[in-house]
Design a protein around this motif. Structure first.
Motif, short mmCIF file in Angstrom:
data_model
loop_
_atom_site.label_atom_id
_atom_site.label_comp_id
_atom_site.label_asym_id
_atom_site.label_seq_id
_atom_site.Cartn_x
_atom_site.Cartn_y
_atom_site.Cartn_z
N VAL A 89 0.84 -1.21 0.00
CA VAL A 89 0.00 0.00 0.00
C VAL A 89 0.87 1.25 0.00
CG1 VAL A 89 -1.68 1.32 1.35
CG2 VAL A 89 -1.96 -1.15 1.08
N GLU A 90 1.93 1.23 0.78
CA GLU A 90 2.83 2.38 0.82
C GLU A 90 3.46 2.64 -0.54
OE1 GLU A 90 5.44 1.29 4.01
OE2 GLU A 90 4.16 2.24 5.53
N GLN A 91 3.79 1.59 -1.27
CA GLN A 91 4.37 1.76 -2.61
C GLN A 91 3.37 2.37 -3.57
OE1 GLN A 91 5.85 -2.06 -3.78
NE2 GLN A 91 7.78 -1.82 -2.67
N VAL A 92 2.11 1.99 -3.43
CA VAL A 92 1.07 2.54 -4.31
C VAL A 92 0.79 3.99 -3.98
CG1 VAL A 92 -1.38 2.37 -4.89
CG2 VAL A 92 0.01 0.31 -4.75
N VAL A 93 0.79 4.33 -2.70
CA VAL A 93 0.43 5.68 -2.26
C VAL A 93 1.59 6.65 -2.43
CG1 VAL A 93 -0.29 7.02 -0.24
CG2 VAL A 93 -1.33 4.81 -0.69
N ALA A 94 2.81 6.17 -2.41
CA ALA A 94 3.99 7.05 -2.45
C ALA A 94 3.98 8.05 -3.60
CB ALA A 94 5.26 6.21 -2.47
N PRO A 95 3.65 7.65 -4.84
CA PRO A 95 3.69 8.63 -5.93
C PRO A 95 2.48 9.54 -6.00
CG PRO A 95 3.22 6.44 -6.81
CD PRO A 95 3.48 6.28 -5.36
N ASP A 125 0.45 16.93 -7.98
CA ASP A 125 1.19 18.13 -8.43
C ASP A 125 1.19 18.23 -9.95
OD1 ASP A 125 1.71 18.78 -5.81
OD2 ASP A 125 3.75 17.97 -5.81
N ALA A 126 1.42 17.11 -10.64
CA ALA A 126 1.43 17.12 -12.10
C ALA A 126 0.05 17.51 -12.63
CB ALA A 126 1.83 15.75 -12.64
#
Length: 83
Positions: free
Chosen positions: A38-44, A50-51
């Protein structure tokens, strides 16, 4: 007679407690396995937001430069973020 009932109740409590301990341990193990994914999915996510904000600002600037008034711009932007 009552001592047998009390002993039986105690054994049921101990059995239930050990079963619940096993369930809690299984849940904790599952959570430990899931959290990194979950942390890997949420990180970006912040970078994506912002983009999106940058792109939305550029699109709005083009509309403003062309004199096109988008009446519901904030609603369109909020809907795009929600999707």
């Amino acid at each position: 007679m009552f001592t047998k009932i009390i002993a039986w109740l105690k054994s049921q409590f101990t059995k239930g407690k050990s079963e619940m301990t096993e369930v809690v341990q299984a849940v904790e193990t599952a959570v430990e396995a899931i959290v990194p994914a979950v942390e890997q999915v949420v990180a970006p996510a912040p970078a994506v937001v912002d983009a999106f904000e940058d792109a939305a600002a550029k699109i709005k600037a083009v509309y403003d430069k062309l004199g096109i008034d988008v009446h519901a711009w904030d609603q369109v932007k909020a809907l795009a973020k929600a999707l």
